[in-house]
Enzyme design. Structure first.
Site, mmCIF file in Angstrom:
data_model
loop_
_atom_site.group_PDB
_atom_site.id
_atom_site.type_symbol
_atom_site.label_atom_id
_atom_site.label_comp_id
_atom_site.label_asym_id
_atom_site.label_seq_id
_atom_site.Cartn_x
_atom_site.Cartn_y
_atom_site.Cartn_z
ATOM 1 N N THR A 189 0.818 -1.217 0.000
ATOM 2 C CA THR A 189 0.000 0.000 0.000
ATOM 3 C C THR A 189 0.847 1.259 0.000
ATOM 4 O O THR A 189 0.662 2.163 -0.826
ATOM 5 C CB THR A 189 -0.929 0.004 1.235
ATOM 6 O OG1 THR A 189 -1.795 -1.140 1.166
ATOM 7 C CG2 THR A 189 -1.774 1.267 1.265
ATOM 8 N N LYS B 25 4.378 5.333 17.764
ATOM 9 C CA LYS B 25 4.476 6.698 17.235
ATOM 10 C C LYS B 25 4.743 7.704 18.352
ATOM 11 O O LYS B 25 5.530 8.646 18.201
ATOM 12 C CB LYS B 25 3.191 7.052 16.486
ATOM 13 C CG LYS B 25 2.938 6.164 15.277
ATOM 14 C CD LYS B 25 1.560 6.389 14.681
ATOM 15 C CE LYS B 25 1.315 5.466 13.502
ATOM 16 N NZ LYS B 25 -0.037 5.637 12.929
ATOM 17 N N GLY C 158 -3.843 5.405 4.597
ATOM 18 C CA GLY C 158 -4.067 5.367 3.153
ATOM 19 C C GLY C 158 -2.768 5.464 2.376
ATOM 20 O O GLY C 158 -1.754 5.962 2.873
#
Length: 325
Positions: free
Chosen positions: A14, A197, A294
């Site tokens: 992706t 993160k 995304g």
């Protein structure tokens, strides 16, 4: 035009495809993909003329390749490739938050020990330039607190539960269908992904390595339709909120679902979007928002790191950290 730098790309999933598509939109950028290393050569790959191999040494031992871009999902293999790339003098870009988050002491050593540069904006906030901002301008503002939504998949799930009264399972399936959640979504929904993160942000904001074992972490799997309804009745929303705060004695880190009201800057951050609020002593609060999941948003962060490498940029954290916990 400058002689193009040659890129060795690990992974064409992706994010790898998203980076490739973004790179095609910048034909004047002095960089080209020379070789791509993938696990399976038998998969059909249509619409491009890239060279594919399943041998990582074809990239790492190629003296003409200047930059390694690592976009695979295996943190152990990723670390091996990154370390070898540094040993042979190549610059590296990575989006592997698990590898970086679990290896921050090694990451610090790489920053200090090698002339090669290591950038990883895409590992933290998707399309949000948060590492670059915290490591640079905001670091000199003396960061005191970071709070945000750092996982687009979990935020998408909670938004669908909130807006459409969906069950957790239905919202998760939809997130997977749209490419916002992995087939194995455990890191996303458990809060571990956001914790990696957060640990990277702690390193750049405070110059310290915090083990996620010390974090307070709570999964969104325990959030029920009843929890959502109760929050909604009060004009509130349930969000997976990551918080990083420095006190006089310690750094407090947590990732957990919270019911927040409309006065909270994270309240209107829905679907796959991420947001990070950074509180500083000198210039106050700074809020960054953008898509956190995304192919194209994350691929765009990789592309921005590539542009920074080509401009000679490197992180400042290695120059300011004296000791690493």
């Amino acid at each position: 035009m400058k002689t193009p730098k040659k890129i060795g790309l690990f992974g064409f999933g992706t994010v790898g495809k998203g980076f490739y598509e973004n790179l095609k939109k910048h034909p004047n950028l002095p960089a080209i993909i020379s070789k791509v290393c993938v696990k399976r050569l038998d998969l059909p790959r249509i619409g491009h003329e890239l060279y594919f191999t399943d041998n990582p040494d074809e990239l790492l031992d190629d003296h003409e390749i200047d930059i390694i871009i690592e976009l695979i999902d295996d943190p152990i293999a990723a670390k091996t490739y990154v370390e070898k790339a540094f040993l042979v003098g190549k610059d590296v870009i990575s989006a592997n938050k698990k590898m970086i988050g679990e290896s921050l002491n090694d990451v610090h050593g790489w920053h200090v020990s090698y002339d090669s540069r290591f950038l990883y904006e895409a590992a933290v906030g998707g399309g949000i330039p948060i590492v670059h901002s915290v490591d640079g301008f905001l670091r000199d503002q003396e960061v005191t607190e970071i709070r945000g939504i750092l996982n687009g998949s979990s935020n998408y799930i909670l938004t669908q539960m909130q807006q459409n009264n969906w069950s957790f399972d239905k919202a998760l399936s939809d997130a997977q269908l749209k490419g916002f959640a992995e087939r194995n979504p455990s890191l996303d929904v458990s809060g571990i992904d956001a914790s990696y993160k957060l640990s990277i942000l702690a390193y750049h904001a405070f110059g310290e390595v915090s083990s996620i074992k010390s974090f307070e972490i709570e999964s969104i799997e325990g959030v029920t339709k009843e929890d959502i309804k109760r929050a909604k009745a009060k004009g509130r929303k349930v969000k997976l909120v990551a918080t990083l705060k420095k006190t006089d004695h310690e750094i407090i880190c947590s990732v957990k679902p919270e019911s927040i009201g409309p006065n909270d800057e994270l309240y209107s951050v829905d679907f796959e979007n991420n947001a990070v609020s950074v509180e500083t002593l000198i210039s106050g609060r700074h809020v960054f928002m953008g898509k956190g999941a995304g192919a194209l948003p994350t691929g765009s962060a990789v592309l921005e790191d590539l542009k920074r490498l080509l401009d000679g940029y490197s992180y400042q954290v290695s120059k300011k950290v004296k000791t690493v916990a």
